[in-house]
Design a protein around this motif. Structure first.
Motif, short mmCIF file in Angstrom:
data_model
loop_
_atom_site.label_atom_id
_atom_site.label_comp_id
_atom_site.label_asym_id
_atom_site.label_seq_id
_atom_site.Cartn_x
_atom_site.Cartn_y
_atom_site.Cartn_z
N THR A 102 0.48 2.86 -12.23
CA THR A 102 0.02 2.14 -11.05
C THR A 102 -1.43 2.49 -10.72
O THR A 102 -2.21 1.61 -10.35
CB THR A 102 0.92 2.48 -9.85
N GLU B 137 -4.34 -0.15 -10.55
CA GLU B 137 -5.02 -0.28 -9.27
C GLU B 137 -6.53 -0.15 -9.46
O GLU B 137 -7.31 -0.87 -8.84
CB GLU B 137 -4.51 0.78 -8.29
N HIS C 53 4.48 -5.62 -14.04
CA HIS C 53 4.19 -4.81 -12.87
C HIS C 53 3.78 -5.71 -11.72
O HIS C 53 3.20 -6.77 -11.93
CB HIS C 53 3.07 -3.84 -13.21
N GLU C 54 4.05 -5.26 -10.52
CA GLU C 54 3.68 -6.07 -9.35
C GLU C 54 2.18 -6.33 -9.34
O GLU C 54 1.72 -7.42 -9.02
CB GLU C 54 4.08 -5.33 -8.08
N LEU C 55 1.42 -5.32 -9.71
CA LEU C 55 -0.03 -5.50 -9.70
C LEU C 55 -0.47 -6.50 -10.76
O LEU C 55 -1.53 -7.11 -10.65
CB LEU C 55 -0.74 -4.16 -9.93
N ALA D 40 9.30 0.16 -9.76
CA ALA D 40 7.93 -0.27 -9.58
C ALA D 40 7.58 -1.47 -10.45
O ALA D 40 6.49 -1.58 -10.95
CB ALA D 40 6.99 0.88 -9.88
N ALA E 146 7.70 -4.63 -6.68
CA ALA E 146 7.54 -3.19 -6.56
C ALA E 146 6.78 -2.81 -5.31
O ALA E 146 6.00 -3.59 -4.77
CB ALA E 146 6.81 -2.68 -7.77
N THR E 147 6.99 -1.60 -4.91
CA THR E 147 6.14 -1.04 -3.87
C THR E 147 5.02 -0.29 -4.56
O THR E 147 5.22 0.34 -5.59
CB THR E 147 6.92 -0.04 -3.01
N ARG E 148 3.86 -0.42 -4.03
CA ARG E 148 2.74 0.31 -4.62
C ARG E 148 2.99 1.80 -4.38
O ARG E 148 3.76 2.19 -3.50
CB ARG E 148 1.45 -0.15 -3.95
#
Lengths: 504, 496
Positions: free
Chosen positions: A231, A235, A272-274, B469, B480-482
């Protein structure tokens, strides 16, 4: 030197003497000496180290030559200051105050080799300065000044800026929060050539030795960085892209987002969410950077991208509308999903995309026409002649449109010209040479990364498994070939991806 | 009985309707053709316009159909005639009689074939199938004809037999407009080892038919190539002799009369060549090519067109072509291809015309390239066109030029919409090369960078794992939560 009160006076004196005769090539000696200094300091408690002495050792020590003691003492004081002030930001550390000034001095002028022995002190100071920029900036000390210091500190520790550390992350976060985008560029523009990984096998070269790449001394075991998580890495790139977007550097932003999209995925279609957030921005940014929808980078995994794309339909609708010539349709698409765009923080990008489409419509005329009357431009944009004239004038003035406005046959006309401000051949050549240099550098990094990969446990297991198979099948891939095969997996994903790209 | 006479697929007027008078003389034109081809061509002319020549063609077609045994075909044509002409009537008596005759014949042949099969004499079975194929072909049942001919294969004992069979397949394939099958059969013939006498008879036939098959499938470059390589022996070649007459005998089919005449070779070949070859190639492969010139002498106006085209007199060349547009639209094979071919030739002419100029007015271009017929406007623009201005009178030529420029065929030019001019761009190849090199370099850089990233991620053991995640696996809500860290870096170095 008169430091009677300071408990480690003799260590300091010895260090001073040592420094007078120091020879950088004798790094084995240097290593032993610096380790000794660091050990002696570590035996002292933070309270003792950070206490007030008279005369103040920090006043006496030379920042540039006696960096290690300076750094250790300062870092102890900063830690104490944080403890004392509890939740709020320590007064002393506010930009312009003593501790801040001292931190800035060591971060910008300290000797980077000595600083390597300071473990986490360097990055703690950098982080404190970054925090100061966010929470305690004043008009006399704008955030940009503090942030420049953080960037300089990163580059001082690692001139290539290419081993990703937690400080990188601190930097981009602070930049975004304070909107001081330009200050991050010295670091952001650096090629990230390696990640510190807990599992990677680094050769145990002493810290003071001459290192081929920064990756061999910036490692978790030296505490020069914390371990990064996936992450964190995503990020960093996403924040980097947002900074570039803030600077209107579309191409660089796209490069940054490419990384996020190309993140390897363990299980089939997991993303991944990102990656989703990055994909949304990627779609819009690619329109701004290239003036048309482009296929996804080949290195991106096909299956995770499918997952992500399914959740970003609004953005693809915008891209599709952008491809066409109808500006009204694009505006309608932008309006349709404006809530999504606002929630995802992409409203500004969408506005930029709409504006760019209008501008492109006119620029595209230059592919067919040499001179056009304004009435035609107005018709194309479905606005009045005078509005068109005004709009085009602005584009020309801002250098977004290579054209001039003239009077001919009793009407205003737009003459598309040769590209103004075109680089001369020398400039082009210089740019080519720069690019060649960058590519060569990249190949070096890749060779280096390849070597690291070759040393990883997974790979060794893979090779030993292959050896076993070899004896079974007699199909002999030697070590070199086996190396290539480790890239084969990525290649097959590429194929899948290119099919995907065609579909899109 | 009425149900017997029902039509499978009623004959419809052609989608392409000719309104101009053609130059051709129907009687002498149709005298060049025999068999099914003759009927097909008559029907094509009959259904393609409302002009007197079509009425005449319809009359001839009815008479022609009655000479044969294809009852369905006759009924179709007569139905069309009745629909279009009150005086026409269907000869039901003939139709019933012929149909009975045909059915008897079919039964007889099938029965004979069965007998041959029982006797297991290869040659007899082959001939039985051949007779059946001929019969089906003559009654217009092309599917069964094709099957019957195909069944001959395993009973063929000499290469000559295979050739005969393949040529029959070509003819039936052409009648079905199954051009892939035609080409396959042609390849098979070419692959055979033949006696020189036979080869001399067969080789000239190959290229014209292959050209036709390619043209009909829209593959104009190959078609041009095939036609231009045609052997002039095709013109005089007599292949009508019965194939069974031993070594060196004929082919039993006159392709010059039943499929494609030497005149057709000249027309199809010249048009395909004009559309696909450049001026230098036209000179070399047509005017300097004695073989194809022999064909071209049969259609002298096309030789003039080619000469004008090479000489840069595009206006005259296009004018002559336009004069023959109606004729070509009446051609059963060419009909669908006239518009695309003409449009390509026109585009080529325009590009060649403007090439030497640095600046020329649109009005002079409009004079040089007048829009001849309404069908010209039917040409779909190659790419999306930018709306033309109405400030110019010669909007049509401008639209055409816009589509040419934006499709990249006329990339070195721009339109001056104010002064009505076409302007050549200054070219800077050196610079273009530099820019291209830069582009390639930056693409390489990007690709390398992404590879590096991936390798690094793999080496460091980072990959997206299914779970908290991440998302995917159909868990729409599994966003996901960061990581819990604050974005401002308010934490002092806690590890995750």
């Amino acid at each position: 030197m008169a430091l009677h009160a300071f408990p480690l006076q003799d260590v300091l004196l010895e260090h001073q003497r040592y420094n007078e005769t120091r020879d950088l090539d004798q790094w084995q000696d240097n290593d032993a000496h610096l380790q000794r200094v660091a050990r002696s300091f570590n035996q002292l408690s933070t309270e003792k180290l950070g206490a007030e002495y008279s005369p103040d050792p920090l006043e006496v020590l030379n920042v540039e030559r006696e960096t290690l003691p300076y750094l250790l003492i300062l870092s102890a004081r900063v830690t104490l200051a944080f403890k004392k002030s509890k939740s709020s930001f320590p007064e002393n550390l506010r930009p312009g105050n003593t501790l801040w000034l001292q931190a800035v001095a060591v971060l910008t002028h300290g000797d980077p080799i000595e600083a390597r022995y300071g473990e986490d002190c360097w990055r703690t100071l950098a982080k404190a300065v970054a925090q100061g920029a966010v929470t305690a900036s004043t008009e006399t000390h704008p955030p940009s000044a503090s942030i420049s210091v953080v960037a300089a500190a990163i580059l001082r520790m690692d001139p290539s800026g290419g081993t990703l550390t937690t400080s990188h992350l601190d930097l981009v976060r602070a930049c975004l929060l304070t909107h001081s985008y330009a200050q991050a560029r010295p670091v952001l523009d650096c090629e990230v050539h390696s990640f510190p990984s807990p599992s990677s096998v680094n050769n145990e070269l002493p810290l003071s030795a001459k290192h081929h790449t920064s990756n061999t001394y910036i490692a978790v075991r030296n505490k020069l960085t914390e371990p990064l998580t996936l992450t964190d890495i995503l990020e960093y790139y996403l924040c980097g892209a947002m900074i570039y977007i803030g600077l209107d550097q579309w191409a660089r932003a796209l490069d940054s987002l490419d990384f996020v999209l190309c993140t390897p995925s363990g299980s089939q279609n997991t993303a991944h969410e990102l990656m989703l957030e990055a994909y949304k921005k990627w779609v819009l940014t690619s329109l701004l950077a290239h003036g048309r929808p482009i296929p996804l980078p080949q290195t991106a995994g096909g299956a995770p991208m499918r997952t992500v794309r399914a959740l970003a339909k609004e953005y693809e609708a915008v891209a599709e509308a952008f491809r066409g010539t109808d500006g009204k349709k694009l505006e309608a698409e932008a309006y349709e999903a404006q809530e999504e765009f606002r929630n995802a923080g992409n409203e500004g990008l969408v506005r930029n995309v709409v504006a760019r489409h209008r501008q492109l419509a006119i620029s595209k005329l230059a592919n067919t026409y040499a001179v056009v009357p304004f009435s035609m431009v107005a018709k194309l944009l479905s606005i009045s002649d005078s509005d068109a004239a005004q709009y085009v004038q602005r584009l020309v003035q801002e250098g977004l449109l290579q054209a001039s406005i003239e009077q001919a046959e009793g009407q205003s006309v737009l003459r598309f010209g040769e590209k103004q401000g075109q680089e001369s051949e020398q400039q082009l050549k210089a740019e080519l040479l720069r690019q060649t240099k960058r590519i060569k550098e990249l190949s070096r990094y890749i060779a280096e990364a390849d070597r690291r990969l070759g040393l990883s446990r997974d790979y060794v297991e893979h090779v030993s498994r292959q050896r076993k198979q070899k004896t079974a099948t007699q199909d002999v891939p030697d070590q070199e070939e086996a190396m290539d095969m480790s890239f084969g997996g990525a290649a097959s994903e590429e194929d899948e991806e290119s099919v995907m790209a065609d579909v899109s | 009985m009425s149900d017997k006479l029902e039509l499978q697929r009623p004959l419809q007027a052609s989608a392409i309707q000719v309104t101009e008078l053609p130059k051709l003389d129907l009687d002498s034109y149709i005298a060049n053709y025999d068999g099914q081809s003759r009927l097909d061509r008559l029907v094509c002319i009959a259904t393609s316009s409302q002009l007197p020549v079509s009425k005449e063609a319809l009359r001839l077609a009815l008479a022609e159909a009655k000479k044969g045994k294809d009852v369905d075909r006759y009924l179709e044509i007569s139905q069309y005639a009745v629909d279009n002409d009150k005086d026409a009537s269907t000869d039901v008596e003939w139709a019933t009689k012929t149909r009975e005759l045909v059915n008897r014949e079919t039964q007889k042949l099938e029965h004979e074939l069965k007998g041959y099969k029982n006797n297991l004499i290869k040659e007899s079975i082959r001939m039985g199938n051949e007779d059946l194929g001929h019969h089906y072909y003559s009654i217009g049942d092309n599917n069964n004809a094709y099957k019957a001919y195909m069944r001959m294969r395993e009973f063929c004992t000499t290469p000559k037999h295979l050739v005969d069979m393949s040529l029959r397949l070509v003819l039936v394939g052409a009648a079905q407009e199954n051009w892939m099958a035609v080409q396959t059969s042609l390849y098979k013939i070419q692959a055979l080892q033949l006696k020189p006498e036979d080869k001399a008879k067969i080789d000239p036939v190959i290229n014209p038919i292959a050209g036709l098959a390619n043209m009909a499938s829209g593959n104009y470059p190959t078609a041009a190539d095939r036609f231009l390589n045609a052997d002039p022996a095709y013109i005089a070649l007599d292949t009508t002799q019965k194939p069974s007459a031993g070594v060196g005998s004929g082919l039993g089919i006159s392709f010059q009369r039943q499929l494609i005449t030497p005149n057709d070779v000249a027309v199809y070949g010249a048009l395909c060549a004009l559309a696909t070859l450049n001026r230098e190639e036209l000179q070399r492969r047509i005017l300097d090519n004695a073989d194809f010139r022999t064909f071209l002498e049969l259609e002298p106006h096309l030789r003039r067109v080619v000469a004008y085209f090479i000489g840069g007199k595009y206006t005259q060349a296009l004018e002559i072509l336009e004069g023959y547009r109606a004729d070509y639209l009446f051609d059963v094979f060419l009909q669908k291809h006239v518009d695309p071919l003409y449009a390509t030739i026109r585009r080529k002419a325009i590009c060649a015309y403007v090439a030497p100029f640095s600046r020329l007015s649109l009005s002079s271009m409009a004079t040089a390239f007048p829009v001849f017929s309404p069908s010209e406007s039917r040409i779909p623009p190659t790419t999306k066109t930018i709306p033309a201005t109405d400030t110019l009178t010669d909007g049509s030529i401008q639209t055409e030029l816009v589509s040419l420029i934006s499709s990249g065929q006329l990339s070195g030019f721009r339109i001056d919409a104010v002064h009505g001019e076409l302007v050549a761009l200054a070219k800077d190849d050196r610079r273009l090369t530099h820019e291209k090199a830069l582009k390639v370099a930056s693409e390489t850089e990007r690709a390398l960078r992404l590879k590096l990233y991936r390798v690094n991620m793999m080496a460091a053991g980072f990959e997206v794992k299914a779970g908290k995640a991440s998302m995917g696996e159909g868990q729409g809500s599994g966003i996901a939560t960061r990581s819990n860290r604050g974005r401002g870096g308010a934490d002092t170095g806690t590890m995750i």
